[in-house]
Motif scaffolding. Structure first.
Motif, PDB file in Angstrom:
ATOM      1  N   HIS A  38       4.149   9.723  -0.602  1.00 31.98           N
ATOM      2  CA  HIS A  38       3.735  10.401   0.627  1.00 31.98           C
ATOM      3  C   HIS A  38       3.790   9.357   1.735  1.00 31.98           C
ATOM      4  O   HIS A  38       2.911   8.506   1.842  1.00 31.98           O
ATOM      5  N   GLY A  39       4.837   9.393   2.520  1.00 31.89           N
ATOM      6  CA  GLY A  39       5.053   8.357   3.523  1.00 31.89           C
ATOM      7  C   GLY A  39       5.669   7.135   2.861  1.00 31.89           C
ATOM      8  O   GLY A  39       5.937   7.127   1.663  1.00 31.89           O
ATOM      9  N   GLY A  40       5.880   6.113   3.622  1.00 32.88           N
ATOM     10  CA  GLY A  40       6.497   4.904   3.093  1.00 32.88           C
ATOM     11  C   GLY A  40       5.476   3.902   2.586  1.00 32.88           C
ATOM     12  O   GLY A  40       4.295   3.970   2.922  1.00 32.88           O
ATOM     13  N   HIS A  98       0.861  -1.178   0.000  1.00 33.18           N
ATOM     14  CA  HIS A  98       0.000   0.000   0.000  1.00 33.18           C
ATOM     15  C   HIS A  98       0.897   1.226   0.000  1.00 33.18           C
ATOM     16  O   HIS A  98       1.800   1.338   0.833  1.00 33.18           O
ATOM     17  N   SER A  99       0.686   2.105  -0.960  1.00 34.67           N
ATOM     18  CA  SER A  99       1.454   3.335  -1.054  1.00 34.67           C
ATOM     19  C   SER A  99       0.508   4.486  -1.337  1.00 34.67           C
ATOM     20  O   SER A  99      -0.531   4.307  -1.955  1.00 34.67           O
ATOM     21  N   VAL A 100       0.896   5.657  -0.883  1.00 33.68           N
ATOM     22  CA  VAL A 100       0.160   6.878  -1.200  1.00 33.68           C
ATOM     23  C   VAL A 100       1.065   7.719  -2.089  1.00 33.68           C
ATOM     24  O   VAL A 100       2.223   7.981  -1.738  1.00 33.68           O
ATOM     25  N   LEU A 101       0.536   8.097  -3.240  1.00 36.97           N
ATOM     26  CA  LEU A 101       1.266   8.948  -4.178  1.00 36.97           C
ATOM     27  C   LEU A 101       0.487  10.243  -4.364  1.00 36.97           C
ATOM     28  O   LEU A 101      -0.726  10.213  -4.547  1.00 36.97           O
ATOM     29  N   LEU A 102       1.196  11.335  -4.321  1.00 36.93           N
ATOM     30  CA  LEU A 102       0.571  12.634  -4.542  1.00 36.93           C
ATOM     31  C   LEU A 102       1.106  13.222  -5.836  1.00 36.93           C
ATOM     32  O   LEU A 102       2.319  13.198  -6.072  1.00 36.93           O
TER      33      LEU A 102
END
Length: 144
Positions: free
Chosen positions: A112-114, A27-31
């Motif tokens: 955004h975060g790891g 799970h990753s957050v990309l901006l």
């Protein structure tokens, strides 16, 4: 909803998901560093095109070759479009997005975060179990 639980049936009753399918999933957050230009495939936009949602969005895997043709046509006809956006079939309170890899350069999306491994990161796995419970799915340890 559009990845891990994508193929879980909508049918009532017992639904299970094999925990082994989580191996290698993260799970990753990309901006986006800039605004993205996305083709709107929401209900209103589809209505304007005369395409029922059931024909394009609410389809099963066997229809993907046909729905892929829509993405290819949009890509070919609209050079500035960087991807597609629609209301998720799996979660109507969320948006689903597909980006065209040849139109979105790597530096456009910033982490955004790891990243978190869905199976081995305790907080990511706990969040997955909460979602599974919300949709009535039992995550089970499959047989090797």
């Amino acid at each position: 909803m559009e990845t891990v639980f994508h193929d879980v049936p909508f049918a009532s009753g017992f639904k299970s998901f094999d925990k082994r399918k989580l191996v290698g999933q993260i799970h990753s957050v990309l901006l986006p560093a800039t605004d993205l230009v996305l083709a709107d495939l929401s209900n209103v936009a589809l209505r304007k095109l005369g395409v029922p949602r059931a024909q394009l969005i609410d389809t099963e895997k066997d229809c993907y070759p046909e729905t892929r043709k829509w993405a290819e046509a949009i890509h070919a006809r609209a050079a500035k479009i960087q991807g597609l956006c629609w209301t998720s079939r799996q979660d109507d309170q969320a948006l689903a997005i597909i980006l065209f890899g040849d139109r979105v350069v790597a530096k456009t999306l910033m982490p955004h975060g790891g990243s978190r491994a869905l199976r081995s990161d305790p907080s990511a796995y706990a969040e997955l179990l909460i979602l599974a419970d919300r949709i009535g799915v039992s995550v089970v340890a499959g047989k090797s």
